[in-house]
Write an enzyme that holds these catalytic residues in place. Sequence first.
Site, PDB file in Angstrom:
ATOM      1  CG  MET A 189      -1.916  -1.096   1.350  1.00 53.51           C
ATOM      2  SD  MET A 189      -3.009  -1.308  -0.257  1.00 53.51           S
ATOM      3  CE  MET A 189      -4.102  -2.522   0.402  1.00 53.51           C
TER       4      MET A 189
ATOM      5  CB  ALA B 133       4.743   2.444   1.143  1.00 47.87           C
ATOM      6  CE  LYS B 134       4.548  -1.716   8.540  1.00 48.24           C
ATOM      7  NZ  LYS B 134       5.450  -1.129   9.232  1.00 48.24           N
ATOM      8  N   GLY B 135       3.944  -2.965   3.384  1.00 49.69           N
ATOM      9  CA  GLY B 135       3.443  -4.303   2.583  1.00 49.69           C
ATOM     10  C   GLY B 135       3.136  -5.361   3.723  1.00 49.69           C
TER      11      GLY B 135
END
Length: 409
Positions: A56, A101-103
């Site tokens: 994201m 962001a992050k995943g």
Amino acid sequence: MSALESVCRYFEEAAGVIDLSPNMKKLLLTPEREVKVQVAMKLDNGEIATFVGYRMQHNSARGPMKGGLRFHHEVDAEEVLALASLMTWKTAVVGIPYGGAKGGISVDPRNLSEGELEQVTRRFVDEIQDVIGPDKDIPAPDMGTNAQVMAWIVNQYEKFHGFNPACVTGKPLELHGADGREEATGRGVGLLTEALLKKNGRSMKDATVAIQGFGNVGTFTAAYIHDCGGKVLAISDVGGAKYEPNGIDIPAAIEHVQQHRSLADFESSHTIPNEELLTLDVDVLIPAALGGVVTRENADEIRARYLIEAANGPVLPDADDILQRNNVIVLPDVLANAGGVTVSYFEWVQNQQYFRWDLERTRAELAKTLTDSFEKMWSLATEKHIPLRTAAYLMGIGRVGRATVLAGI
Ligand code: NAD
């Protein structure tokens, strides 16, 4: 309340203080890109396994997006989005030139062999390699991932794009990692706990502490506090909680976890129910495991005077209101655990410059970045009579908002 609703509510509280326009709120809250991919692989027994992976990308107004990668069975789109948004405010609070962001992959890494973990990581990179990169979006470790996983990521990414060590941070030292990255989040939590105690006329030496979670963040936090003379009375991990009224032997506990991967059989202290750790009679409570652990139901029972959010989102908004009413001072996650992304930034800088800093320099720069941000947050909170969390969000929203307005749409 979901993690995303929590972050939005904290955002709204700060936005209300500066009367942010509805259009600007919408612009700052809407993610730039949401990526959801299939991660299919062959297990060791020959069966096919299919997992869902996310990246994201929330906001890039202040620079390339930055955020960890979480391997956990409870990972879902909404949680990853919440954590991505948190990264936007976090990078802005500490003033490093990144967005958020992050995943994550919805998988329990404990059920995978080393080879399977490598496969799931490489297949995920195959799916997202075109949207990440040193000037686009730079992943890093989070729950369930570590330096080894980052090594596989850089290797797989380089198969598509050539030599590119700055495409991910938290790498092993032998693969362009930075000295001091592994300890950075926990060390930062320790440094900021010290700063908060000092502002309140206390010192680490006469403080008692309980820490939930004894992984990367929890162990380095405990080690820092122990080295400063603080007394860690309780620690916990998924295997159980340990309590010792005279202070836990932290070096022994760390050695035990390194050998056995769990605190479960750590003999030298009493075992208590896991949830009891949160309500122990200590000065400082440090949740350093999962989000959403301090709720409307247990907030009134928290007896610590200071709560340091080492984990992301451990205190839900309703609980936050109760803690405020009970005069518990909460050091918010957007600053408390920002040591990790700060040293990730130092690693990226070194990779871009083909230059290496020593540990002493990294620690000094980390301390300066965090204490400068802490002082600004503290002054803003004092000046406007607002909680530390609202002050931190104000700093973050202000910086991202100004960058957005200056750049234009
Ligand atoms: P980790 O996987 O290394 O450790 C997590 C720890 O929490 C483990 O000891 C695990 O056993 C424990 N745990 C899990 N469920 C628990 C429960 N119900 N009760 C008690 N303990 C439990 O993860 P980490 O990297 O230390 O991350 C911890 C938190 O810090 C996460 O919220 C993460 O998002 C946040 N964080 C991590 C970093 C980083 O650099 N690693 C940076 C910023 C924020």
